[in-house]
Design an enzyme around this catalytic site. Structure first.
Site, PDB file in Angstrom:
ATOM      1  N   TYR A 177     -14.372  -5.815  -8.265  1.00 51.63           N
ATOM      2  CA  TYR A 177     -13.373  -4.851  -8.721  1.00 51.63           C
ATOM      3  C   TYR A 177     -13.113  -3.790  -7.657  1.00 51.63           C
ATOM      4  O   TYR A 177     -14.038  -3.272  -7.042  1.00 51.63           O
ATOM      5  CB  TYR A 177     -13.837  -4.161 -10.004  1.00 51.63           C
ATOM      6  CG  TYR A 177     -13.620  -5.024 -11.229  1.00 51.63           C
ATOM      7  CD1 TYR A 177     -12.327  -5.411 -11.605  1.00 51.63           C
ATOM      8  CD2 TYR A 177     -14.687  -5.455 -12.007  1.00 51.63           C
ATOM      9  CE1 TYR A 177     -12.107  -6.198 -12.720  1.00 51.63           C
ATOM     10  CE2 TYR A 177     -14.487  -6.238 -13.132  1.00 51.63           C
ATOM     11  CZ  TYR A 177     -13.196  -6.608 -13.474  1.00 51.63           C
ATOM     12  OH  TYR A 177     -12.994  -7.391 -14.584  1.00 51.63           O
ATOM     13  N   ARG A 197     -35.973  23.051 -28.898  1.00 52.10           N
ATOM     14  CA  ARG A 197     -35.113  21.934 -29.244  1.00 52.10           C
ATOM     15  C   ARG A 197     -35.167  21.745 -30.751  1.00 52.10           C
ATOM     16  O   ARG A 197     -34.181  21.859 -31.452  1.00 52.10           O
ATOM     17  CB  ARG A 197     -35.636  20.698 -28.491  1.00 52.10           C
ATOM     18  CG  ARG A 197     -34.797  19.485 -28.571  1.00 52.10           C
ATOM     19  CD  ARG A 197     -35.426  18.325 -27.809  1.00 52.10           C
ATOM     20  NE  ARG A 197     -36.677  17.863 -28.393  1.00 52.10           N
ATOM     21  CZ  ARG A 197     -37.233  16.685 -28.138  1.00 52.10           C
ATOM     22  NH1 ARG A 197     -36.643  15.850 -27.285  1.00 52.10           N
ATOM     23  NH2 ARG A 197     -38.361  16.330 -28.708  1.00 52.10           N
ATOM     24  N   MET A 250     -18.969  -5.945 -16.237  1.00 56.97           N
ATOM     25  CA  MET A 250     -19.479  -6.052 -17.602  1.00 56.97           C
ATOM     26  C   MET A 250     -20.432  -7.244 -17.729  1.00 56.97           C
ATOM     27  O   MET A 250     -21.478  -7.147 -18.376  1.00 56.97           O
ATOM     28  CB  MET A 250     -18.337  -6.193 -18.612  1.00 56.97           C
ATOM     29  CG  MET A 250     -18.827  -6.100 -20.050  1.00 56.97           C
ATOM     30  SD  MET A 250     -17.572  -6.339 -21.301  1.00 56.97           S
ATOM     31  CE  MET A 250     -16.623  -4.861 -21.161  1.00 56.97           C
ATOM     32  N   LYS A 265     -39.758   3.925 -31.982  1.00 52.30           N
ATOM     33  CA  LYS A 265     -38.342   4.246 -32.224  1.00 52.30           C
ATOM     34  C   LYS A 265     -37.427   3.419 -31.326  1.00 52.30           C
ATOM     35  O   LYS A 265     -37.883   2.843 -30.332  1.00 52.30           O
ATOM     36  CB  LYS A 265     -38.120   5.744 -31.988  1.00 52.30           C
ATOM     37  CG  LYS A 265     -38.440   6.210 -30.574  1.00 52.30           C
ATOM     38  CD  LYS A 265     -38.445   7.745 -30.466  1.00 52.30           C
ATOM     39  CE  LYS A 265     -38.831   8.195 -29.081  1.00 52.30           C
ATOM     40  NZ  LYS A 265     -39.015   9.666 -29.008  1.00 52.30           N
TER      41      LYS A 265
HETATM   42  C1  PLP Z   1     -40.371   9.776 -28.392  1.00 51.27           C
HETATM   43  C2  PLP Z   1     -41.430  10.733 -28.795  1.00 51.27           C
HETATM   44  C3  PLP Z   1     -42.752  10.549 -28.370  1.00 51.27           C
HETATM   45  C4  PLP Z   1     -43.163   9.473 -27.380  1.00 51.27           C
HETATM   46  O1  PLP Z   1     -42.904   9.937 -26.071  1.00 51.27           O
HETATM   47  P1  PLP Z   1     -43.301   9.042 -24.784  1.00 51.27           P
HETATM   48  O2  PLP Z   1     -42.994   9.927 -23.645  1.00 51.27           O
HETATM   49  O3  PLP Z   1     -42.441   7.829 -24.829  1.00 51.27           O
HETATM   50  O4  PLP Z   1     -44.733   8.713 -24.938  1.00 51.27           O
HETATM   51  C5  PLP Z   1     -43.717  11.420 -28.851  1.00 51.27           C
HETATM   52  N1  PLP Z   1     -43.387  12.434 -29.701  1.00 51.27           N
HETATM   53  C6  PLP Z   1     -42.120  12.645 -30.114  1.00 51.27           C
HETATM   54  C7  PLP Z   1     -41.816  13.781 -31.041  1.00 51.27           C
HETATM   55  C8  PLP Z   1     -41.093  11.810 -29.663  1.00 51.27           C
HETATM   56  O5  PLP Z   1     -39.831  12.037 -30.076  1.00 51.27           O
END
Ligand code: PLP
Length: 347
Positions: A244, A127, A291, A33
């Site tokens: 800055y 969640r 930036m 992801k």
């Molecule tokens: C992002 C995610 C993972 C991976 O988690 P890591 O800690 O990066 O290994 C696994 N299961 C779900 C449901 C996630 O959203």
């Protein structure tokens, strides 16, 4: 061309997936992801593919991108975001999560014989997912739909913390409620792969460990190096201010080096000094992150020149440790890197 680059070491990625395999007998799902935790998809997928049973993403756009490079299953970790996403699931042959009643209701007459439906059960993170008491009821609700397979899943809230009792509570609960089902089961993320073998079940889901952001102490290798070149060096006098709001003031005459990277590249916006590495030596940054610029106090190091490389982190940096100095977490250091940072892949 600006020299700010993220180097990605593909042999270390291969090392990490192989190491994860050595920690588990279960199949592995590579979580890719957020554009592979910020590292870009195409070059990494082909390395992971021989080692994994599937990939996982959040959005249908991400899934469509990943689909270009693999024919393995791709899971939508939050399932559909609107009812019409089921058409894309059919078209791209995706796996998907059910976490809420509305997702089951909007499935309507769709039949998805190529897809695995993953039932997400809430085991205490509160969640996402169905209350665990409803498991058999949910099975009834989906009994008229056709899927390739139904997988049972949940997610651990504290898997990186071996002292947290919530882990064993969640693992126990998940085992109990699923024990009379012959379906495949999935609970573990990266932390649980290393810390909780009893949480592995049939499929483990690994993200951050693949990308070297955590678990260095377990043998994981960092796979990224963020570096750039000095573009200017300036002499300043004792008492003069830098950057800055003049937030940093020189306590003695010194040399300030400027590098072209900042929060516009996704680097965290912080106000306190942190260490960077130049020619193997450590130097402190000064002033606020800008930036597009960061300034460094290089003292009287006459051997440092414009064009020298500055490492913000390297292949020997524990990103978990660095990120806590930057008021961040390793996940965010990687996923925040913006498109402006050139990515170079090392064999
Ligand atoms: C992002 C995610 C993972 C991976 O988690 P890591 O800690 O990066 O290994 C696994 N299961 C779900 C449901 C996630 O959203």
């Amino acid at each position: 061309m600006r020299k700010t680059e993220l180097q990605i070491n593909l042999s270390n990625l291969e090392h990490n997936i192989t190491l994860i395999q050595s920690y588990t007998k279960s199949s592995i799902q590579a979580v890719v992801k957020a554009n592979m935790y910020g590292l870009d998809i195409p070059n990494l997928i082909e390395i992971l593919e021989p080692h994994v049973e599937s990939f996982a993403v959040i959005t249908t756009e991400e899934a469509a991108e990943v689909r270009k490079y693999t024919s393995l299953p791709i899971l939508l970790l939050q399932g559909v975001h609107e009812a019409s996403d089921y058409f894309l699931i059919e078209e791209l042959g995706l796996d998907f999560v059910f976490h809420s009643d509305w997702q089951i209701e909007s499935l309507k007459e769709h039949s998805l014989p190529e897809s695995r439906a993953w039932l997400k059960i809430d085991t205490g993170m509160n969640r996402l997912g169905f209350e665990h008491e409803r498991l058999s009821e949910i099975f009834d609700l989906i009994s008229n739909s056709v899927f390739k397979e139904v997988v049972l899943m949940s997610h651990l809230a504290s898997s990186s913390d071996i002292d947290n009792n919530q882990n064993s509570d969640q693992i126990k609960l998940f085992s109990e409620i699923t024990k009379n089902y012959s379906n495949k089961k999935s609970l573990a993320n990266s932390g649980a792969i290393f810390n909780y073998p009893e949480s592995h079940f049939d499929i483990v889901r690994s993200g951050i460990a693949l990308y070297g952001g955590k678990y260095i102490e377990k043998g994981i290798k960092p796979i990224t190096r963020l570096r750039t070149q000095i573009i200017a060096i300036k002499k300043i006098r004792k008492g003069e201010r830098v950057g800055y709001d003049g937030s940093w003031q020189a306590s003695q005459d010194t040399l300030i080096a400027a590098i072209s990277i900042g929060y516009g590249d996704g680097f965290p916006y912080i106000h306190k000094p942190f260490l960077v590495s130049i020619n193997g030596e450590k130097y402190n940054t000064v002033g606020k992150i800008n930036m597009d610029l960061i300034t460094i106090d290089i003292n009287h190091s006459d051997n440092i020149k414009v064009g020298d490389w500055v490492e913000l982190w390297g292949f020997d940096t524990d990103l978990t440790e660095l990120s806590s100095n930057l008021n961040s977490i390793s996940y965010q250091l990687l996923t925040n890197l913006s498109r402006r940072v050139t990515k170079n892949y090392l064999e």
